[in-house]
Design an enzyme around this catalytic site. Sequence first.
Site, PDB file in Angstrom:
ATOM      1  N   LYS A 285       0.850  -1.189   0.000  1.00  0.00           N
ATOM      2  CA  LYS A 285       0.000   0.000   0.000  1.00  0.00           C
ATOM      3  C   LYS A 285       0.885   1.237   0.000  1.00  0.00           C
ATOM      4  O   LYS A 285       1.736   1.402   0.870  1.00  0.00           O
ATOM      5  CB  LYS A 285      -0.911   0.004   1.231  1.00  0.00           C
ATOM      6  CG  LYS A 285      -1.670   1.315   1.436  1.00  0.00           C
ATOM      7  CD  LYS A 285      -2.377   1.347   2.800  1.00  0.00           C
ATOM      8  CE  LYS A 285      -2.928   2.739   3.104  1.00  0.00           C
ATOM      9  NZ  LYS A 285      -3.539   2.822   4.453  1.00  0.00           N
ATOM     10  N   ASP A 290      -2.395  10.726   3.300  1.00  0.00           N
ATOM     11  CA  ASP A 290      -3.792  10.346   3.526  1.00  0.00           C
ATOM     12  C   ASP A 290      -4.473  11.365   4.428  1.00  0.00           C
ATOM     13  O   ASP A 290      -4.295  11.357   5.641  1.00  0.00           O
ATOM     14  CB  ASP A 290      -3.869   8.955   4.154  1.00  0.00           C
ATOM     15  CG  ASP A 290      -5.303   8.518   4.386  1.00  0.00           C
ATOM     16  OD1 ASP A 290      -6.201   9.060   3.722  1.00  0.00           O
ATOM     17  OD2 ASP A 290      -5.517   7.615   5.226  1.00  0.00           O
ATOM     18  N   LYS A 297      -9.734  13.291   8.204  1.00  0.00           N
ATOM     19  CA  LYS A 297      -9.222  12.933   9.516  1.00  0.00           C
ATOM     20  C   LYS A 297      -9.169  14.153  10.437  1.00  0.00           C
ATOM     21  O   LYS A 297      -9.124  15.296   9.961  1.00  0.00           O
ATOM     22  CB  LYS A 297      -7.793  12.387   9.385  1.00  0.00           C
ATOM     23  CG  LYS A 297      -7.662  11.076   8.657  1.00  0.00           C
ATOM     24  CD  LYS A 297      -6.194  10.699   8.523  1.00  0.00           C
ATOM     25  CE  LYS A 297      -6.020   9.383   7.781  1.00  0.00           C
ATOM     26  NZ  LYS A 297      -6.479   8.231   8.571  1.00  0.00           N
ATOM     27  N   ASP A 308       1.889   6.770   5.310  1.00  0.00           N
ATOM     28  CA  ASP A 308       0.868   5.781   4.975  1.00  0.00           C
ATOM     29  C   ASP A 308       1.248   4.963   3.742  1.00  0.00           C
ATOM     30  O   ASP A 308       0.420   4.243   3.197  1.00  0.00           O
ATOM     31  CB  ASP A 308      -0.484   6.479   4.759  1.00  0.00           C
ATOM     32  CG  ASP A 308      -1.664   5.562   5.025  1.00  0.00           C
ATOM     33  OD1 ASP A 308      -1.467   4.542   5.706  1.00  0.00           O
ATOM     34  OD2 ASP A 308      -2.778   5.875   4.571  1.00  0.00           O
ATOM     35  N   ASP A 367     -11.962   7.347   4.149  1.00  0.00           N
ATOM     36  CA  ASP A 367     -10.720   7.130   4.890  1.00  0.00           C
ATOM     37  C   ASP A 367     -10.374   5.647   4.981  1.00  0.00           C
ATOM     38  O   ASP A 367      -9.334   5.286   5.511  1.00  0.00           O
ATOM     39  CB  ASP A 367     -10.825   7.741   6.294  1.00  0.00           C
ATOM     40  CG  ASP A 367      -9.481   7.864   6.971  1.00  0.00           C
ATOM     41  OD1 ASP A 367      -8.457   7.907   6.263  1.00  0.00           O
ATOM     42  OD2 ASP A 367      -9.436   7.896   8.226  1.00  0.00           O
ATOM     43  N   GLU A 369      -9.368   3.824   2.585  1.00  0.00           N
ATOM     44  CA  GLU A 369      -8.929   3.888   1.185  1.00  0.00           C
ATOM     45  C   GLU A 369      -7.868   2.866   0.824  1.00  0.00           C
ATOM     46  O   GLU A 369      -7.764   2.447  -0.324  1.00  0.00           O
ATOM     47  CB  GLU A 369      -8.415   5.302   0.875  1.00  0.00           C
ATOM     48  CG  GLU A 369      -6.963   5.590   1.222  1.00  0.00           C
ATOM     49  CD  GLU A 369      -6.629   5.435   2.698  1.00  0.00           C
ATOM     50  OE1 GLU A 369      -5.477   5.084   3.014  1.00  0.00           O
ATOM     51  OE2 GLU A 369      -7.498   5.650   3.560  1.00  0.00           O
ATOM     52  N   ARG A 371      -7.514  -0.243   1.437  1.00  0.00           N
ATOM     53  CA  ARG A 371      -8.025  -1.532   0.951  1.00  0.00           C
ATOM     54  C   ARG A 371      -8.523  -1.441  -0.488  1.00  0.00           C
ATOM     55  O   ARG A 371      -8.510  -2.436  -1.215  1.00  0.00           O
ATOM     56  CB  ARG A 371      -9.118  -2.030   1.905  1.00  0.00           C
ATOM     57  CG  ARG A 371     -10.349  -1.183   1.951  1.00  0.00           C
ATOM     58  CD  ARG A 371     -11.138  -1.390   3.237  1.00  0.00           C
ATOM     59  NE  ARG A 371     -10.432  -0.847   4.391  1.00  0.00           N
ATOM     60  CZ  ARG A 371     -10.873  -0.937   5.652  1.00  0.00           C
ATOM     61  NH1 ARG A 371     -12.020  -1.543   5.911  1.00  0.00           N
ATOM     62  NH2 ARG A 371     -10.181  -0.423   6.657  1.00  0.00           N
TER      63      ARG A 371
END
Length: 519
Positions: A285, A290, A297, A308, A367, A369, A371
């Site tokens: 990933k 993010d 967030k 991230d 959020d 995201e 996956r």
Amino acid sequence: MSAYVKIETVSFGEAERRLATASEDGGKPLVLVAFAGAKLRFGSESETILKEALPQLTRAAAAAKFTGKRGTSLDLYAPQGLPNVGRLLVVGVGAATEGDAADKAEIFDDFLGLGGQLSAKLGQGQNALVVFDPPEAPADPAAAAGQFALGAELRAYKFDLYRTKKKKDDTERDGASDIALAIADPDAARAAVGQSLGLAEGVVIARDLVNEPANVLYPEEFARRAAKLAALGVEVEILDVPALQALGFRALLGVGQGSAHPSRVVVLRWNGGAPGAQPIAFVGKGVCFDTGGISIKPAASMEDMKGDMAGAAAVTGLLHALATRKAKANVIGVLGLVENMPSGEAQRPGDIVTSLSGQTIEIINTDAEGRLVLADALWHVKEKYKPAFIIDLATLTGAILVALGQEHAGLFSNNDELAGRILEAGKATGEKLWRLPMGPAYDKLVDSKFADMKNTGGRHAGSITAAQFLERFVDKTPWAHLDIAGTGMGSPASDINQSWASGWGVRLLDRLVKDYYEA
């Protein structure tokens, strides 16, 4: 070549010659390092080298109450009997507790940590001669020397690229330390040290990527840096937005559509195994920043979301390590690189996207995201490369921190053999994991009223439902998901890492490949 330590291996005879001829004139003072066990016991070679200094050393140890207990050290400057030595550093490797245990022969096996500890005690820019002769010899001295070198390099790592004002001590002692490792079989040790430093370079690459700010490291720049692996013989393919659209990476592209920086997917191929042999695959990933998108967030600590992409960083570092040591395996590395930003172009909660697999996904929370990025990447790898297994790494859920803290990464798998091998590699490297359950009851939680699935299963069992979501994109391919949200960044300082970014996963997966999947 390492930027932090330069390690060579020499014989004990060469070590004695250097001690006899070393001089401080015009160079760095020589630091002599020896290892002491319980009750100040030394190996035979160390005793020979330290013979003239032992009386002063014994008195100093008594005054300092130094007994050779592991984790302790004794420093002597301008030691008597060693006229060319500026500093004598004795590092304890004896029993951790006093008493009967200290009287028994004890094999010290944490040479990775020992290398890190010594690196910290030496500091930068030193000239050191290490007598690698602990009082209880390791089963494989060359391998122990390799682990020692790895620990020394990783502990010396610093990320100060953007600091224009350094401390005075830093500027005065800048540069790599030169370490000569005196050992019985320097040729065997040289090969082990070389491999370890190649592995350290992979970890450092991963750390650098995670530490970089998002205004410097966005998807296109990450892809450019990953492309440098071509110099090591890694085949590199970079898929831009038009290519991803043509292939159908709609879930991944949906995450990045709100950003000014276009998404990328990078495919790295190391062909070190037999031609045509089934590859193994690693997917990372790579959310370069993010914000949470429209489901934004909280502001507190959002700056950490530059990390991230630690999963993609680990895969990049792993491919570097495998290529450097010319691993005898066919390996695929896939990096899903996006930036999750809120804008008029951004994906909305309630949107439904059709993934590369053809399965539809209702976006409940923008959020969740990572996956979505992994879903398309996993399917692409499964369909195109037909790997023997797929392992993905992702800073995927805050829930894994609630469950495991920062001591273990979460492990989820559809294959017990693969999971067991990953756990063993984790024990061997100290990059620990804990396997969590999966099953139909958890899988139901990601069913959607409007699409085939939704991208979050709700508050409860958040790490598990995220893994259940990913499992829908691997079919029967043996697969493991490593949730590294607690270990990939901001993890506690250790003997081998003082940096915010840990490079977690590179050593673990290199060991996995070496132990189980090389011809």
